[in-house]
Design an enzyme around this catalytic site. Structure first.
Site, PDB file in Angstrom:
ATOM      1  N   ASP A   1       0.874  -1.174   0.000  1.00 19.51           N
ATOM      2  CA  ASP A   1       0.000   0.000   0.000  1.00 19.51           C
ATOM      3  C   ASP A   1       0.914   1.228   0.000  1.00 19.51           C
ATOM      4  O   ASP A   1       2.153   1.105  -0.187  1.00 19.51           O
ATOM      5  CB  ASP A   1      -0.984  -0.037   1.177  1.00 19.51           C
ATOM      6  CG  ASP A   1      -0.301   0.151   2.535  1.00 19.51           C
ATOM      7  OD1 ASP A   1       0.944   0.227   2.594  1.00 19.51           O
ATOM      8  OD2 ASP A   1      -1.026   0.237   3.542  1.00 19.51           O
ATOM      9  N   HIS A   2       0.327   2.400   0.237  1.00 23.33           N
ATOM     10  CA  HIS A   2       1.138   3.630   0.241  1.00 23.33           C
ATOM     11  C   HIS A   2       2.185   3.608   1.351  1.00 23.33           C
ATOM     12  O   HIS A   2       3.264   4.160   1.198  1.00 23.33           O
ATOM     13  CB  HIS A   2       0.212   4.847   0.407  1.00 23.33           C
ATOM     14  CG  HIS A   2      -0.687   4.757   1.601  1.00 23.33           C
ATOM     15  ND1 HIS A   2      -1.740   3.858   1.659  1.00 23.33           N
ATOM     16  CD2 HIS A   2      -0.682   5.406   2.799  1.00 23.33           C
ATOM     17  CE1 HIS A   2      -2.348   3.982   2.834  1.00 23.33           C
ATOM     18  NE2 HIS A   2      -1.722   4.902   3.544  1.00 23.33           N
TER      19      HIS A   2
ATOM     20  N   CYS B 245       3.316  -3.149   3.955  1.00 24.70           N
ATOM     21  CA  CYS B 245       2.426  -2.038   4.326  1.00 24.70           C
ATOM     22  C   CYS B 245       3.137  -1.268   5.436  1.00 24.70           C
ATOM     23  O   CYS B 245       4.331  -1.501   5.667  1.00 24.70           O
ATOM     24  CB  CYS B 245       1.031  -2.518   4.721  1.00 24.70           C
ATOM     25  SG  CYS B 245       0.940  -3.587   6.167  1.00 24.70           S
ATOM     26  N   GLY B 246       2.457  -0.385   6.120  1.00 25.87           N
ATOM     27  CA  GLY B 246       3.146   0.444   7.114  1.00 25.87           C
ATOM     28  C   GLY B 246       3.833  -0.392   8.177  1.00 25.87           C
ATOM     29  O   GLY B 246       5.029  -0.256   8.427  1.00 25.87           O
ATOM     30  N   THR B 247       3.062  -1.269   8.798  1.00 30.58           N
ATOM     31  CA  THR B 247       3.615  -2.148   9.836  1.00 30.58           C
ATOM     32  C   THR B 247       3.887  -3.554   9.353  1.00 30.58           C
ATOM     33  O   THR B 247       4.629  -4.308   9.997  1.00 30.58           O
ATOM     34  CB  THR B 247       2.611  -2.273  11.002  1.00 30.58           C
ATOM     35  OG1 THR B 247       1.384  -2.805  10.472  1.00 30.58           O
ATOM     36  CG2 THR B 247       2.350  -0.935  11.672  1.00 30.58           C
ATOM     37  N   GLY B 248       3.223  -3.953   8.281  1.00 26.23           N
ATOM     38  CA  GLY B 248       3.249  -5.353   7.827  1.00 26.23           C
ATOM     39  C   GLY B 248       2.113  -6.171   8.428  1.00 26.23           C
ATOM     40  O   GLY B 248       1.840  -7.284   7.973  1.00 26.23           O
TER      41      GLY B 248
ATOM     42  N   GLY C  16      -1.320  -5.564   8.606  1.00 30.51           N
ATOM     43  CA  GLY C  16      -2.504  -5.713   7.763  1.00 30.51           C
ATOM     44  C   GLY C  16      -2.273  -6.675   6.608  1.00 30.51           C
ATOM     45  O   GLY C  16      -3.111  -7.550   6.323  1.00 30.51           O
TER      46      GLY C  16
ATOM     47  N   HIS D  11      11.746 -23.092   9.274  1.00 25.89           N
ATOM     48  CA  HIS D  11      10.716 -23.787  10.059  1.00 25.89           C
ATOM     49  C   HIS D  11       9.317 -23.671   9.464  1.00 25.89           C
ATOM     50  O   HIS D  11       8.532 -24.606   9.579  1.00 25.89           O
ATOM     51  CB  HIS D  11      10.691 -23.248  11.493  1.00 25.89           C
ATOM     52  CG  HIS D  11      11.854 -23.715  12.325  1.00 25.89           C
ATOM     53  ND1 HIS D  11      11.896 -23.594  13.695  1.00 25.89           N
ATOM     54  CD2 HIS D  11      13.024 -24.307  11.970  1.00 25.89           C
ATOM     55  CE1 HIS D  11      13.031 -24.106  14.161  1.00 25.89           C
ATOM     56  NE2 HIS D  11      13.752 -24.521  13.126  1.00 25.89           N
ATOM     57  N   ASN D  12       9.002 -22.517   8.873  1.00 25.20           N
ATOM     58  CA  ASN D  12       7.626 -22.279   8.430  1.00 25.20           C
ATOM     59  C   ASN D  12       7.442 -22.381   6.918  1.00 25.20           C
ATOM     60  O   ASN D  12       6.309 -22.344   6.438  1.00 25.20           O
ATOM     61  CB  ASN D  12       7.133 -20.898   8.896  1.00 25.20           C
ATOM     62  CG  ASN D  12       7.332 -20.690  10.382  1.00 25.20           C
ATOM     63  OD1 ASN D  12       8.160 -19.886  10.799  1.00 25.20           O
ATOM     64  ND2 ASN D  12       6.622 -21.430  11.206  1.00 25.20           N
TER      65      ASN D  12
ATOM     66  N   ARG E 255       7.172   1.240   7.522  1.00 31.08           N
ATOM     67  CA  ARG E 255       7.423   2.282   8.519  1.00 31.08           C
ATOM     68  C   ARG E 255       8.194   1.722   9.706  1.00 31.08           C
ATOM     69  O   ARG E 255       8.273   2.345  10.764  1.00 31.08           O
ATOM     70  CB  ARG E 255       6.088   2.877   8.985  1.00 31.08           C
ATOM     71  CG  ARG E 255       5.360   3.611   7.860  1.00 31.08           C
ATOM     72  CD  ARG E 255       3.962   4.035   8.253  1.00 31.08           C
ATOM     73  NE  ARG E 255       3.308   4.726   7.137  1.00 31.08           N
ATOM     74  CZ  ARG E 255       1.995   4.786   6.975  1.00 31.08           C
ATOM     75  NH1 ARG E 255       1.180   4.206   7.849  1.00 31.08           N
ATOM     76  NH2 ARG E 255       1.487   5.418   5.936  1.00 31.08           N
TER      77      ARG E 255
ATOM     78  N   ARG F 279       9.894 -32.564  11.222  1.00 35.11           N
ATOM     79  CA  ARG F 279       8.805 -32.200  12.138  1.00 35.11           C
ATOM     80  C   ARG F 279       8.118 -30.906  11.715  1.00 35.11           C
ATOM     81  O   ARG F 279       6.924 -30.704  11.993  1.00 35.11           O
ATOM     82  CB  ARG F 279       9.321 -32.090  13.575  1.00 35.11           C
ATOM     83  CG  ARG F 279      10.275 -30.934  13.833  1.00 35.11           C
ATOM     84  CD  ARG F 279      10.869 -31.005  15.232  1.00 35.11           C
ATOM     85  NE  ARG F 279      11.656 -29.837  15.578  1.00 35.11           N
ATOM     86  CZ  ARG F 279      12.905 -29.597  15.156  1.00 35.11           C
ATOM     87  NH1 ARG F 279      13.508 -30.466  14.354  1.00 35.11           N
ATOM     88  NH2 ARG F 279      13.554 -28.507  15.523  1.00 35.11           N
ATOM     89  N   HIS F 280       8.865 -30.061  11.001  1.00 36.61           N
ATOM     90  CA  HIS F 280       8.255 -28.803  10.544  1.00 36.61           C
ATOM     91  C   HIS F 280       7.249 -29.075   9.416  1.00 36.61           C
ATOM     92  O   HIS F 280       6.230 -28.393   9.314  1.00 36.61           O
ATOM     93  CB  HIS F 280       9.334 -27.823  10.096  1.00 36.61           C
ATOM     94  CG  HIS F 280      10.329 -27.558  11.189  1.00 36.61           C
ATOM     95  ND1 HIS F 280       9.970 -26.935  12.367  1.00 36.61           N
ATOM     96  CD2 HIS F 280      11.639 -27.887  11.318  1.00 36.61           C
ATOM     97  CE1 HIS F 280      11.017 -26.868  13.171  1.00 36.61           C
ATOM     98  NE2 HIS F 280      12.051 -27.447  12.549  1.00 36.61           N
TER      99      HIS F 280
ATOM    100  N   ARG G 153       4.011 -30.107  10.916  1.00 33.50           N
ATOM    101  CA  ARG G 153       3.243 -28.959  11.429  1.00 33.50           C
ATOM    102  C   ARG G 153       2.560 -28.198  10.286  1.00 33.50           C
ATOM    103  O   ARG G 153       1.414 -27.745  10.424  1.00 33.50           O
ATOM    104  CB  ARG G 153       4.165 -28.043  12.239  1.00 33.50           C
ATOM    105  CG  ARG G 153       4.612 -28.740  13.530  1.00 33.50           C
ATOM    106  CD  ARG G 153       5.879 -28.212  14.126  1.00 33.50           C
ATOM    107  NE  ARG G 153       6.309 -29.055  15.246  1.00 33.50           N
ATOM    108  CZ  ARG G 153       7.499 -28.989  15.826  1.00 33.50           C
ATOM    109  NH1 ARG G 153       8.406 -28.121  15.386  1.00 33.50           N
ATOM    110  NH2 ARG G 153       7.802 -29.792  16.821  1.00 33.50           N
TER     111      ARG G 153
HETATM  112  C1  RB5 Z   1      -1.966   2.599   6.444  1.00 32.08           C
HETATM  113  O1  RB5 Z   1      -2.009   3.843   7.088  1.00 32.08           O
HETATM  114  C2  RB5 Z   1      -1.583   1.516   7.424  1.00 32.08           C
HETATM  115  O2  RB5 Z   1      -2.660   1.254   8.275  1.00 32.08           O
HETATM  116  C3  RB5 Z   1      -1.176   0.268   6.701  1.00 32.08           C
HETATM  117  O3  RB5 Z   1      -0.075   0.557   5.891  1.00 32.08           O
HETATM  118  C4  RB5 Z   1      -0.729  -0.911   7.536  1.00 32.08           C
HETATM  119  O4  RB5 Z   1       0.235  -0.535   8.466  1.00 32.08           O
HETATM  120  C5  RB5 Z   1      -1.799  -1.714   8.139  1.00 32.08           C
HETATM  121  O5  RB5 Z   1      -1.566  -2.740   8.794  1.00 32.08           O
END
Ligand code: RB5
Length: 151
Positions: free
Chosen positions: A7-8, A64-67, A69, A97-98, A108, A131-132, A135
């Site tokens: 995303d942005h 995404c911003g945090t990863g 979502g 493992h995964n 971000r 074992r992985h 799972r």
């Molecule tokens: C967008 O502002 C932000 O919510 C998105 O990039 C992400 O971090 C969501 O998990």
């Protein structure tokens, strides 16, 4: 083919990671977003995760911003194992493992050089099986049971 999307909030990091993947000689398909207009991450997460789930891409990267979502969206797809990683150990474990087929990064959270290092560690690592695999088979069974309404 490696599918990539953001995303942005992940646009800048996506560009850096795409470049790193291409420098490794990989065929990269960028599913967007293409500018910094505010967009909804599920619209791009579903494109990349769908391509991986259908076998059109061997693996994918989502940003995404945090990863967070993107991880939530991608893991809705049967057969997708999307791993959000924030350090080198997690990047390696995500494969060993995964057997994660999508790496998720926070635009971000990470700088470009760190993110590219995580991607390289994940790509170079080898799934340990054993074992992985047992799972992962259980995860596949959970997916099947949920889809069939058994659980
Ligand atoms: C967008 O502002 C932000 O919510 C998105 O990039 C992400 O971090 C969501 O998990």
């Amino acid at each position: 083919m490696v599918a990539i999307g953001s995303d942005h909030g992940g646009l800048e990091l996506k560009a850096a990671v795409s470049e790193g993947l291409r420098q490794r000689g990989l065929d990269v398909v960028d599913f967007g977003t293409d500018d910094d207009d505010s967009v909804d991450y599920p619209d791009f997460g579903e494109k990349v995760a769908g391509a991986v789930a259908r076998g059109e891409a061997v693996c994918g990267v989502l940003v995404c911003g945090t990863g967070i979502g993107m991880s939530i969206v991608a893991n809705k797809f049967p057969g997708v194992r999307a791993a959000l990683v924030t350090d080198e150990f997690m990047a390696r474990m995500a494969k060993e493992h995964n057997n994660a087929n999508i790496l998720v990064l926070g635009g971000r959270v990470l700088d470009a050089m760190t993110a590219c290092r995580f991607v390289s560690i994940w790509l170079d690592a080898i799934f340990e099986g054993g074992r992985h695999q047992r799972r992962l088979d259980k995860i596949a069974q959970v997916e099947a049971d949920v889809q069939a309404g058994r659980i």
